[in-house]
Design an enzyme around this catalytic site. Structure first.
Site, mmCIF file in Angstrom:
data_model
loop_
_atom_site.group_PDB
_atom_site.id
_atom_site.type_symbol
_atom_site.label_atom_id
_atom_site.label_comp_id
_atom_site.label_asym_id
_atom_site.label_seq_id
_atom_site.Cartn_x
_atom_site.Cartn_y
_atom_site.Cartn_z
ATOM 1 N N GLU A 280 0.842 -1.215 0.000
ATOM 2 C CA GLU A 280 0.000 0.000 0.000
ATOM 3 C C GLU A 280 0.871 1.257 0.000
ATOM 4 O O GLU A 280 0.552 2.250 -0.651
ATOM 5 C CB GLU A 280 -0.949 0.016 1.212
ATOM 6 C CG GLU A 280 -1.982 -1.094 1.204
ATOM 7 C CD GLU A 280 -2.780 -1.158 -0.087
ATOM 8 O OE1 GLU A 280 -3.225 -0.109 -0.573
ATOM 9 O OE2 GLU A 280 -2.951 -2.274 -0.624
ATOM 10 N N TRP A 283 1.646 1.886 -3.369
ATOM 11 C CA TRP A 283 0.608 2.601 -4.131
ATOM 12 C C TRP A 283 0.795 4.108 -3.973
ATOM 13 O O TRP A 283 0.545 4.885 -4.885
ATOM 14 C CB TRP A 283 -0.801 2.225 -3.637
ATOM 15 C CG TRP A 283 -1.391 1.061 -4.373
ATOM 16 C CD1 TRP A 283 -1.446 -0.230 -3.946
ATOM 17 C CD2 TRP A 283 -2.022 1.081 -5.671
ATOM 18 N NE1 TRP A 283 -2.072 -1.013 -4.897
ATOM 19 C CE2 TRP A 283 -2.439 -0.231 -5.965
ATOM 20 C CE3 TRP A 283 -2.277 2.079 -6.610
ATOM 21 C CZ2 TRP A 283 -3.092 -0.575 -7.147
ATOM 22 C CZ3 TRP A 283 -2.930 1.746 -7.796
ATOM 23 C CH2 TRP A 283 -3.324 0.439 -8.055
ATOM 24 N N TRP A 311 -21.675 13.617 -17.569
ATOM 25 C CA TRP A 311 -21.888 13.866 -16.131
ATOM 26 C C TRP A 311 -23.153 14.680 -15.935
ATOM 27 O O TRP A 311 -23.517 15.507 -16.787
ATOM 28 C CB TRP A 311 -20.708 14.647 -15.528
ATOM 29 C CG TRP A 311 -19.377 13.988 -15.643
ATOM 30 C CD1 TRP A 311 -18.308 14.425 -16.367
ATOM 31 C CD2 TRP A 311 -18.963 12.772 -14.999
ATOM 32 N NE1 TRP A 311 -17.249 13.559 -16.221
ATOM 33 C CE2 TRP A 311 -17.618 12.530 -15.391
ATOM 34 C CE3 TRP A 311 -19.577 11.854 -14.148
ATOM 35 C CZ2 TRP A 311 -16.886 11.431 -14.941
ATOM 36 C CZ3 TRP A 311 -18.840 10.754 -13.700
ATOM 37 C CH2 TRP A 311 -17.525 10.557 -14.102
ATOM 38 N N ASN A 346 -10.507 3.133 3.840
ATOM 39 C CA ASN A 346 -10.309 3.014 2.390
ATOM 40 C C ASN A 346 -11.472 2.311 1.683
ATOM 41 O O ASN A 346 -11.913 2.734 0.628
ATOM 42 C CB ASN A 346 -8.998 2.288 2.099
ATOM 43 C CG ASN A 346 -8.727 2.218 0.611
ATOM 44 O OD1 ASN A 346 -8.660 3.239 -0.060
ATOM 45 N ND2 ASN A 346 -8.619 1.008 0.072
ATOM 46 N N TRP A 364 -16.196 13.188 -11.027
ATOM 47 C CA TRP A 364 -15.272 12.841 -9.939
ATOM 48 C C TRP A 364 -14.575 14.074 -9.359
ATOM 49 O O TRP A 364 -14.187 14.090 -8.201
ATOM 50 C CB TRP A 364 -14.232 11.806 -10.409
ATOM 51 C CG TRP A 364 -13.318 12.268 -11.520
ATOM 52 C CD1 TRP A 364 -13.498 12.086 -12.852
ATOM 53 C CD2 TRP A 364 -12.094 13.004 -11.388
ATOM 54 N NE1 TRP A 364 -12.467 12.648 -13.561
ATOM 55 C CE2 TRP A 364 -11.579 13.217 -12.689
ATOM 56 C CE3 TRP A 364 -11.356 13.489 -10.313
ATOM 57 C CZ2 TRP A 364 -10.391 13.900 -12.940
ATOM 58 C CZ3 TRP A 364 -10.170 14.169 -10.554
ATOM 59 C CH2 TRP A 364 -9.707 14.369 -11.856
ATOM 60 N N TRP A 387 -9.430 8.946 -7.020
ATOM 61 C CA TRP A 387 -10.734 9.325 -7.577
ATOM 62 C C TRP A 387 -10.825 8.895 -9.034
ATOM 63 O O TRP A 387 -11.844 8.364 -9.479
ATOM 64 C CB TRP A 387 -10.984 10.833 -7.430
ATOM 65 C CG TRP A 387 -11.679 11.129 -6.143
ATOM 66 C CD1 TRP A 387 -11.092 11.510 -4.965
ATOM 67 C CD2 TRP A 387 -13.084 10.999 -5.869
ATOM 68 N NE1 TRP A 387 -12.048 11.642 -3.985
ATOM 69 C CE2 TRP A 387 -13.273 11.341 -4.516
ATOM 70 C CE3 TRP A 387 -14.182 10.642 -6.628
ATOM 71 C CZ2 TRP A 387 -14.534 11.333 -3.915
ATOM 72 C CZ3 TRP A 387 -15.441 10.632 -6.034
ATOM 73 C CH2 TRP A 387 -15.611 10.965 -4.684
HETATM 74 P P1 FAD Z 1 -3.167 1.581 5.389
HETATM 75 O O1 FAD Z 1 -4.063 0.549 4.818
HETATM 76 O O2 FAD Z 1 -2.601 1.347 6.723
HETATM 77 O O3 FAD Z 1 -2.012 1.815 4.325
HETATM 78 C C1 FAD Z 1 -0.726 2.349 4.672
HETATM 79 C C2 FAD Z 1 -0.434 3.576 3.852
HETATM 80 O O4 FAD Z 1 -0.379 3.243 2.475
HETATM 81 C C3 FAD Z 1 -1.466 4.672 3.960
HETATM 82 O O5 FAD Z 1 -1.266 5.462 5.107
HETATM 83 C C4 FAD Z 1 -1.256 5.433 2.666
HETATM 84 O O6 FAD Z 1 -0.182 6.340 2.760
HETATM 85 C C5 FAD Z 1 -0.891 4.329 1.697
HETATM 86 N N1 FAD Z 1 -2.082 3.878 0.980
HETATM 87 C C6 FAD Z 1 -3.017 2.993 1.368
HETATM 88 N N2 FAD Z 1 -3.944 2.836 0.404
HETATM 89 C C7 FAD Z 1 -3.597 3.638 -0.601
HETATM 90 C C8 FAD Z 1 -4.148 3.924 -1.882
HETATM 91 N N3 FAD Z 1 -5.273 3.340 -2.327
HETATM 92 N N4 FAD Z 1 -3.518 4.823 -2.655
HETATM 93 C C9 FAD Z 1 -2.384 5.425 -2.250
HETATM 94 N N5 FAD Z 1 -1.807 5.200 -1.057
HETATM 95 C C10 FAD Z 1 -2.412 4.312 -0.246
HETATM 96 N N6 FAD Z 1 -4.928 8.582 0.642
HETATM 97 C C11 FAD Z 1 -4.280 9.682 1.060
HETATM 98 O O7 FAD Z 1 -3.237 9.562 1.724
HETATM 99 N N7 FAD Z 1 -4.728 10.940 0.754
HETATM 100 C C12 FAD Z 1 -5.867 11.136 0.024
HETATM 101 O O8 FAD Z 1 -6.223 12.292 -0.244
HETATM 102 C C13 FAD Z 1 -6.591 9.986 -0.411
HETATM 103 N N8 FAD Z 1 -7.739 10.113 -1.109
HETATM 104 C C14 FAD Z 1 -8.416 8.981 -1.520
HETATM 105 C C15 FAD Z 1 -9.588 9.129 -2.263
HETATM 106 C C16 FAD Z 1 -10.299 8.007 -2.673
HETATM 107 C C17 FAD Z 1 -11.562 8.173 -3.511
HETATM 108 C C18 FAD Z 1 -9.841 6.722 -2.339
HETATM 109 C C19 FAD Z 1 -10.594 5.489 -2.785
HETATM 110 C C20 FAD Z 1 -8.665 6.564 -1.618
HETATM 111 C C21 FAD Z 1 -7.937 7.683 -1.209
HETATM 112 N N9 FAD Z 1 -6.740 7.559 -0.482
HETATM 113 C C22 FAD Z 1 -6.069 8.685 -0.074
HETATM 114 C C23 FAD Z 1 -6.101 6.240 -0.285
HETATM 115 C C24 FAD Z 1 -6.486 5.484 0.990
HETATM 116 O O9 FAD Z 1 -7.871 5.475 1.172
HETATM 117 C C25 FAD Z 1 -5.833 6.035 2.249
HETATM 118 O O10 FAD Z 1 -4.443 6.238 2.038
HETATM 119 C C26 FAD Z 1 -5.993 5.026 3.403
HETATM 120 O O11 FAD Z 1 -7.368 4.791 3.646
HETATM 121 C C27 FAD Z 1 -5.342 5.564 4.635
HETATM 122 O O12 FAD Z 1 -5.585 4.731 5.715
HETATM 123 P P2 FAD Z 1 -4.409 3.983 6.452
HETATM 124 O O13 FAD Z 1 -3.297 4.928 6.716
HETATM 125 O O14 FAD Z 1 -5.003 3.283 7.614
HETATM 126 O O15 FAD Z 1 -3.966 2.961 5.324
#
Ligand code: FAD
Length: 482
Positions: A280, A283, A311, A346, A364, A387
């Protein structure tokens, strides 16, 4: 004698594993640390209320950490291309250091500033302080940029572990602090009338030590089951490190090494959980990579076919979605969690975002703007890329025709309804069977649960099956486009 250095803090509000700070200290001489509140040239569109709250506390923590080591920390507002040369004059600075940002406008601004400072005779150096690997490091065999995550991740892993993190300095050689600078309180980053920050205060501890505590807690208590539980919003199964990463309170390289060391120590299930978690973080690198190579992504569809997407302009539906009043409990719970804590799990981000773009057919970009305004972890690259991914127009996106069913998603990922009941107390008394679709409950059940549908909780804003068909026919209109 070596003259003073300037370290410009941006998205790296920490002392550990901070290469710019490290370089300034290694040079010798006093170090002046500065953070500039810059809404005009950062390129990172205006900071929303929740992120502003975070920024205030993160800067306060950084100021304390710097002061405790004898360092000098100055706050300034305005445009860095003017402020940095002014500070250089004021403090007789010889060298300027910063860690790089990857938002398109920040890249352009920093390149110009570097050239300008060098022309004026300063030593200037910048570093990677916020990614595992920088965009230009991870290349396809043909030397291009990756547009698909899995090969990107493989290539990144094949490069081996990123460099080991450097510990925070014990001492920061500062300069006398009776010089100019803003007072953090005058920036008014905290909400006052009304002060809506109670939910944020209960949920978060901004700052480097809060970030570190969060990581240790996650590695000790949750990481082994991360793979199974990361999709469950009712459980405390993910790290919640995203805002700490967005503000650079912990470096991804440090997270990588701490997690890898834990994987070596623990092995077994913990090791597999750690690799899912690091993926992650991968990502996050991937999204920064995408934005760097596609600077128009914040405003334009990555897949141009979507430029002709029909849209709908529906202000009322957008408002209901923002307020968590669509009548679909899984979507509404997420939007209320966001409003209260500045965060959404997420899985629920995906469900709520998909609902906006597919069930309501709202562009979006409206959803991205709302998330940017309300998330504590708002981050241009991650927000825009995710998004676009959900909308089907992004890089490596889910196919458009895969439309999340908000009812099924709730039943699967919140099986006991704990999450929904937490955020939508007015339907908490409904039996599990009806929790994700209250409109199917018989009147007697609604009465018993104290629900007057349409008054105490909304009726569904659209009918799922019909909305799905409408989305698919909207997609048919652009499917064949070039
Ligand atoms: P964990 O599951 O613990 O993951 C560890 C770290 O990995 C996160 O802290 C984050 O830095 C990174 N990560 C995890 N999932 C993703 C992902 N899908 N894409 C990129 N990095 C990821 N994340 C943001 O940091 N900022 C945003 O503005 C943001 N906007 C989002 C908008 C949408 C529509 C969606 C679907 C996802 C978005 N995310 C965003 C990605 C993700 O939802 C969050 O990073 C995640 O929920 C953070 O929770 P966590 O730290 O417990 O994640």
């Amino acid at each position: 004698m070596t003259g003073p250095s300037l370290v410009w803090f941006r998205k790296d509000l920490r002392l550990s594993d901070n290469p710019a700070l490290q370089a300034a200290i290694a040079r010798g001489g006093p170090v002046v640390c500065v953070f500039i509140r810059d809404e005009a040239t950062s390129g990172a569109l205006p900071v929303g209320g929740a992120a502003a709250w975070w920024l205030h506390h993160s800067l306060a923590a950084l100021a304390d950490d710097i002061a405790a080591r004898g360092g000098t920390f100055i706050l300034k507002s305005g445009e860095p291309p003017t402020i940095i040369p002014d500070l250089c004059r004021e403090f007789d600075i010889e060298a300027v250091f910063w860690n790089r940002c990857y938002e398109p406008e920040a890249v352009a601004r920093d390149m110009n500033l570097k050239t300008d400072l060098k022309d004026r005779g300063f030593y200037v150096e910048s570093f990677n302080g916020s990614l595992l690997r920088e965009p230009l490091e991870v290349k396809t065999k043909a030397g291009g940029a990756y547009g698909v995550f899995t090969p990107f991740w493989k290539a990144l892993c094949a490069m081996g572990d990123p460099p080991r993190p450097v510990a925070a300095p014990d001492v920061l050689p500062g300069l006398p602090t009776d010089r100019s600078g803003d007072d953090l309180e005058d920036w008014s980053l905290l909400p006052t009338k009304p002060d809506w920050s109670g939910g944020l205060q209960e949920s978060w501890s901004p700052g480097e030590s809060g970030a570190r505590a969060r990581l240790s807690d996650f590695l000790e208590s949750s990481v082994a089951r991360y793979g199974d539980r990361r999709n469950r919003p009712d459980l405390d199964g993910t790290s919640r490190l995203s805002p700490h990463l967005a503000f650079g309170e912990l470096s991804p390289r440090e997270i990588w090494h701490i997690a890898r060391d834990a994987a070596h120590r623990e092995g077994g299930q913990a090791e597999s959980g750690i690799w899912s978690f690091l993926r992650e973080i991968g990502w996050r690198d991937f999204n920064h990579n995408l934005l760097f190579h596609n600077p128009e992504m914040p405003v334009r569809n990555y897949n141009e076919k979507f430029d002709a997407f029909p849209w709908l302009d529906n202000e009322d539906a957008l408002k209901r979605w923002q307020k968590g009043r669509t009548g679909y409990p899984m979507v509404d719970a997420g939007m209320r969690e966001l409003w209260h804590t500045g965060f959404i799990h997420n899985r629920v981000r995906m469900v709520a975002a998909s609902f906006l773009v597919k069930h309501l057919l709202i562009d979006w970009r409206h959803g991205e703007a709302w998330f940017r305004d309300t998330l504590v972890d708002a981050d241009l690259a991650n927000n825009v890329a995710n998004w676009q991914w959900v909308a089907g127009c992004g890089a490596d996106a889910a196919p458009y025709f895969r439309i999340f069913n908000p009812i099924g998603q709730g039943e699967k990922f919140d099986p006991d309804g704990t999450y929904i009941r937490r955020w939508i107390p007015e339907i908490a008394a409904l039996p599990d069977k009806y929790l994700n679709e209250p409109w199917t409950a018989p009147d007697s059940v609604l009465d018993e649960a104290g629900i007057d549908l349409g008054r105490t909780y909304p009726k569904p804003i659209v009918e799922h099956k019909r909305a799905r068909e409408r989305a698919l026919s909207a997609y048919d209109e652009i499917k064949g486009a070039a």
